[in-house]
Write a protein that holds these residues in place. Structure first.
Motif, PDB file in Angstrom:
ATOM      1  N   GLU A 304       0.863  -1.177   0.000  1.00  0.00           N
ATOM      2  CA  GLU A 304       0.000   0.000   0.000  1.00  0.00           C
ATOM      3  C   GLU A 304       0.902   1.229   0.000  1.00  0.00           C
ATOM      4  OE1 GLU A 304      -3.266   0.334  -0.176  1.00  0.00           O
ATOM      5  OE2 GLU A 304      -3.628  -1.834  -0.319  1.00  0.00           O
ATOM      6  N   LEU A 305       0.937   1.953  -1.102  1.00  0.00           N
ATOM      7  CA  LEU A 305       1.835   3.091  -1.233  1.00  0.00           C
ATOM      8  C   LEU A 305       1.130   4.394  -0.878  1.00  0.00           C
ATOM      9  CD1 LEU A 305       3.594   2.195  -4.626  1.00  0.00           C
ATOM     10  CD2 LEU A 305       4.332   1.621  -2.296  1.00  0.00           C
ATOM     11  N   ALA A 306       1.918   5.337  -0.383  1.00  0.00           N
ATOM     12  CA  ALA A 306       1.412   6.674  -0.071  1.00  0.00           C
ATOM     13  C   ALA A 306       2.323   7.704  -0.712  1.00  0.00           C
ATOM     14  CB  ALA A 306       1.356   6.882   1.439  1.00  0.00           C
ATOM     15  N   GLY A 307       1.776   8.856  -1.026  1.00  0.00           N
ATOM     16  CA  GLY A 307       2.575   9.901  -1.658  1.00  0.00           C
ATOM     17  C   GLY A 307       3.664  10.427  -0.746  1.00  0.00           C
ATOM     18  N   CYS A 308       4.694  11.007  -1.340  1.00  0.00           N
ATOM     19  CA  CYS A 308       5.778  11.606  -0.567  1.00  0.00           C
ATOM     20  C   CYS A 308       6.379  12.755  -1.363  1.00  0.00           C
ATOM     21  CB  CYS A 308       6.855  10.570  -0.222  1.00  0.00           C
ATOM     22  SG  CYS A 308       7.853  10.052  -1.640  1.00  0.00           S
ATOM     23  N   GLU A 309       7.181  13.551  -0.699  1.00  0.00           N
ATOM     24  CA  GLU A 309       7.873  14.633  -1.372  1.00  0.00           C
ATOM     25  C   GLU A 309       9.212  14.135  -1.911  1.00  0.00           C
ATOM     26  OE1 GLU A 309       8.312  18.204   0.824  1.00  0.00           O
ATOM     27  OE2 GLU A 309       6.169  18.428   1.242  1.00  0.00           O
ATOM     28  N   ILE A 310       9.574  14.604  -3.098  1.00  0.00           N
ATOM     29  CA  ILE A 310      10.842  14.226  -3.727  1.00  0.00           C
ATOM     30  C   ILE A 310      11.675  15.490  -3.871  1.00  0.00           C
ATOM     31  CG2 ILE A 310      11.931  13.248  -5.780  1.00  0.00           C
ATOM     32  CD1 ILE A 310       9.402  11.645  -6.263  1.00  0.00           C
ATOM     33  N   SER A 311      12.848  15.490  -3.253  1.00  0.00           N
ATOM     34  CA  SER A 311      13.706  16.677  -3.257  1.00  0.00           C
ATOM     35  C   SER A 311      14.610  16.688  -4.482  1.00  0.00           C
ATOM     36  CB  SER A 311      14.572  16.695  -1.993  1.00  0.00           C
ATOM     37  OG  SER A 311      15.529  15.633  -2.045  1.00  0.00           O
ATOM     38  N   GLY A 312      15.299  17.803  -4.678  1.00  0.00           N
ATOM     39  CA  GLY A 312      16.265  17.892  -5.761  1.00  0.00           C
ATOM     40  C   GLY A 312      17.375  16.879  -5.629  1.00  0.00           C
ATOM     41  N   ASP A 313      17.814  16.624  -4.393  1.00  0.00           N
ATOM     42  CA  ASP A 313      18.850  15.611  -4.173  1.00  0.00           C
ATOM     43  C   ASP A 313      18.350  14.225  -4.552  1.00  0.00           C
ATOM     44  OD1 ASP A 313      20.619  17.526  -3.283  1.00  0.00           O
ATOM     45  OD2 ASP A 313      20.175  17.195  -1.157  1.00  0.00           O
ATOM     46  N   ASP A 314      17.070  13.952  -4.276  1.00  0.00           N
ATOM     47  CA  ASP A 314      16.483  12.665  -4.668  1.00  0.00           C
ATOM     48  C   ASP A 314      16.515  12.505  -6.188  1.00  0.00           C
ATOM     49  OD1 ASP A 314      15.787  11.896  -2.066  1.00  0.00           O
ATOM     50  OD2 ASP A 314      13.876  12.954  -2.168  1.00  0.00           O
ATOM     51  N   VAL A 315      16.153  13.565  -6.886  1.00  0.00           N
ATOM     52  CA  VAL A 315      16.083  13.517  -8.351  1.00  0.00           C
ATOM     53  C   VAL A 315      17.442  13.200  -8.948  1.00  0.00           C
ATOM     54  CG1 VAL A 315      15.652  14.876 -10.438  1.00  0.00           C
ATOM     55  CG2 VAL A 315      14.082  15.034  -8.501  1.00  0.00           C
ATOM     56  N   ALA A 316      18.506  13.783  -8.383  1.00  0.00           N
ATOM     57  CA  ALA A 316      19.855  13.548  -8.908  1.00  0.00           C
ATOM     58  C   ALA A 316      20.230  12.078  -8.861  1.00  0.00           C
ATOM     59  CB  ALA A 316      20.872  14.377  -8.128  1.00  0.00           C
ATOM     60  N   ILE A 322      12.297   8.699 -12.951  1.00  0.00           N
ATOM     61  CA  ILE A 322      11.174   9.576 -12.622  1.00  0.00           C
ATOM     62  C   ILE A 322       9.868   9.110 -13.277  1.00  0.00           C
ATOM     63  CG2 ILE A 322      10.279  11.922 -12.808  1.00  0.00           C
ATOM     64  CD1 ILE A 322      12.467  11.507 -10.674  1.00  0.00           C
ATOM     65  N   PRO A 323       9.856   8.692 -14.567  1.00  0.00           N
ATOM     66  CA  PRO A 323       8.579   8.248 -15.162  1.00  0.00           C
ATOM     67  C   PRO A 323       7.935   7.081 -14.425  1.00  0.00           C
ATOM     68  CG  PRO A 323      10.194   8.687 -16.882  1.00  0.00           C
ATOM     69  CD  PRO A 323      10.928   8.747 -15.579  1.00  0.00           C
ATOM     70  N   VAL A 324       8.753   6.101 -14.020  1.00  0.00           N
ATOM     71  CA  VAL A 324       8.154   4.939 -13.349  1.00  0.00           C
ATOM     72  C   VAL A 324       7.767   5.287 -11.917  1.00  0.00           C
ATOM     73  CG1 VAL A 324      10.279   3.866 -12.440  1.00  0.00           C
ATOM     74  CG2 VAL A 324       8.357   2.433 -13.133  1.00  0.00           C
ATOM     75  N   ILE A 325       8.436   6.256 -11.301  1.00  0.00           N
ATOM     76  CA  ILE A 325       8.011   6.734  -9.981  1.00  0.00           C
ATOM     77  C   ILE A 325       6.631   7.368 -10.087  1.00  0.00           C
ATOM     78  CG2 ILE A 325       8.504   8.421  -8.156  1.00  0.00           C
ATOM     79  CD1 ILE A 325      11.498   7.906  -8.681  1.00  0.00           C
ATOM     80  N   CYS A 326       6.392   8.076 -11.196  1.00  0.00           N
ATOM     81  CA  CYS A 326       5.069   8.675 -11.413  1.00  0.00           C
ATOM     82  C   CYS A 326       3.993   7.606 -11.519  1.00  0.00           C
ATOM     83  CB  CYS A 326       5.088   9.530 -12.673  1.00  0.00           C
ATOM     84  SG  CYS A 326       6.106  11.030 -12.542  1.00  0.00           S
ATOM     85  N   ILE A 327       4.323   6.457 -12.095  1.00  0.00           N
ATOM     86  CA  ILE A 327       3.358   5.355 -12.162  1.00  0.00           C
ATOM     87  C   ILE A 327       3.037   4.860 -10.755  1.00  0.00           C
ATOM     88  CG2 ILE A 327       2.992   2.981 -12.934  1.00  0.00           C
ATOM     89  CD1 ILE A 327       4.692   3.650 -15.394  1.00  0.00           C
ATOM     90  N   ALA A 328       4.085   4.724  -9.931  1.00  0.00           N
ATOM     91  CA  ALA A 328       3.866   4.289  -8.551  1.00  0.00           C
ATOM     92  C   ALA A 328       3.002   5.288  -7.797  1.00  0.00           C
ATOM     93  CB  ALA A 328       5.207   4.116  -7.841  1.00  0.00           C
ATOM     94  N   ALA A 329       3.192   6.576  -8.097  1.00  0.00           N
ATOM     95  CA  ALA A 329       2.413   7.622  -7.408  1.00  0.00           C
ATOM     96  C   ALA A 329       0.956   7.588  -7.814  1.00  0.00           C
ATOM     97  CB  ALA A 329       3.017   8.982  -7.707  1.00  0.00           C
TER      98      ALA A 329
END
Length: 329
Positions: A304-316, A322-329
């Protein structure tokens, strides 16, 4: 050629285990460093995609003997390395196809050679900016002509490069790798300062080939003139490819997948950090080192997934996922 039509149906659950395609970044670097090492480098699990094959063809055109055989677990490549000074001028342009990685890394290596070479690519690659590598290589003494900063690149014979201290304005593993590869035959030290952490496969693999490299925070340093020694490389499975199966197992009920031999380089595992923050059940087991790279098996269960914040450091550390993370979201 007739069009292919695929029909998909919802899955009730995903069960089992698999190994996804091998890592392209590591495959490229295996071919490049194996070609300029002393001795025979053996590569297992090399990704046989068109991009990596373009790297192989380029080094074959420069006199490197690269042989493909079939081993117990699939294709095995043997590279008869010619050493840092053993490449010969190609008789034709080196066509990198659509591979920006091959283009930029090989351009860095060729910038110090005493023969002329021209790097080309397909229509898409020919639109990509190359000024970001031309600038530091020119500072080192390379003579490079381009089409307004884009391919093709014409690299003139060079009597010798000099090491520089370069603070990169962009976070790019390809720029970093081009400068470091140019520094292998440069006089003095080459220092590269990163704006933000990027993939460190080049410096990791250089050390695996016995080439001294030092890393201090954001600065990577090497001195030109040392030798690379041939080694045995097992290319791990690509975490970017594995990410799609990871997310599929997380969102399809009653699923459990094991993904084997996944590369776990800390600069590439941001996808796992983000998904776990969302509540993902991802277990890491059988962690080991292969050719200086951390590898493990991932066991993923539906969650069961829940939304979270993704920082600039996470993106690096998860830029390709990122596209597949959007699917999970």
């Amino acid at each position: 050629m007739s069009n292919l039509i695929f029909h998909t149906h919802p899955s009730q659950r995903l069960q089992g285990q698999l190994r996804v395609a091998s890592d392209k970044s590591i495959s490229h670097r295996s071919v490049i460093l194996g070609s300029i090492a002393n001795g025979n480098t053996r590569i297992e699990n090399l990704l046989e995609g068109e991009d990596v094959l373009a790297s192989i063809r380029a080094f074959q055109a420069m006199g490197v003997n690269i042989v493909r055989n079939i081993g117990e677990h699939g294709p095995v490549y043997t590279i008869d390395g010619v050493g840092l000074d053993g490449l010969r001028g190609p008789d034709q342009d080196l066509d990198m196809g659509n591979s920006g990685t091959a283009f930029r890394l090989i351009a860095g290596l060729l910038s110090s050679q005493q023969f002329a070479s021209t790097l080309t690519g397909d229509a898409s690659l020919s639109k990509r900016p190359m000024s970001r590598i031309i600038e530091p290589l020119t500072q080192m003494g390379a003579i490079i002509h381009s089409a307004e900063g884009r391919p093709p690149l014409s690299i003139k014979p060079c009597e010798g490069l000099a090491g520089i201290r370069f603070h990169s304005p962009v976070a790019s593993a390809q720029v970093k790798s081009a400068v470091l590869l140019a520094g292998l035959r440069a006089s003095g030290e080459t220092r590269f300062i990163e704006t933000a952490p990027t993939r460190d496969h080049t410096e990791t693999m250089l050390a695996g080939f016995g080439y001294p490299v030092s890393v201090s925070g954001a600065e990577i340093c090497l001195e030109g003139g040392h030798a690379l020694t041939a080694t045995h490389i097992q290319v791990p499975a690509d975490i970017s490819s594995a990410a799609f199966f990871v997310v599929a197992a997380l969102i399809v009920p009653d699923s459990r997948l094991q993904l084997n031999d996944v590369g776990m380089n800390p600069r590439r595992t941001g996808i796992l950090t983000i998904l776990r923050r969302m509540g993902a059940d991802i277990r890491i087991k059988n962690t080991r080192m292969q050719g200086g790279e951390e590898v493990a098996d991932l066991v993923v269960s539906s969650s069961e997934l829940a939304g979270c914040e993704i920082s600039g450091d996470d993106v690096a550390l998860a830029i390709d996922e990122i596209p597949v993370i959007c699917i999970a979201a």
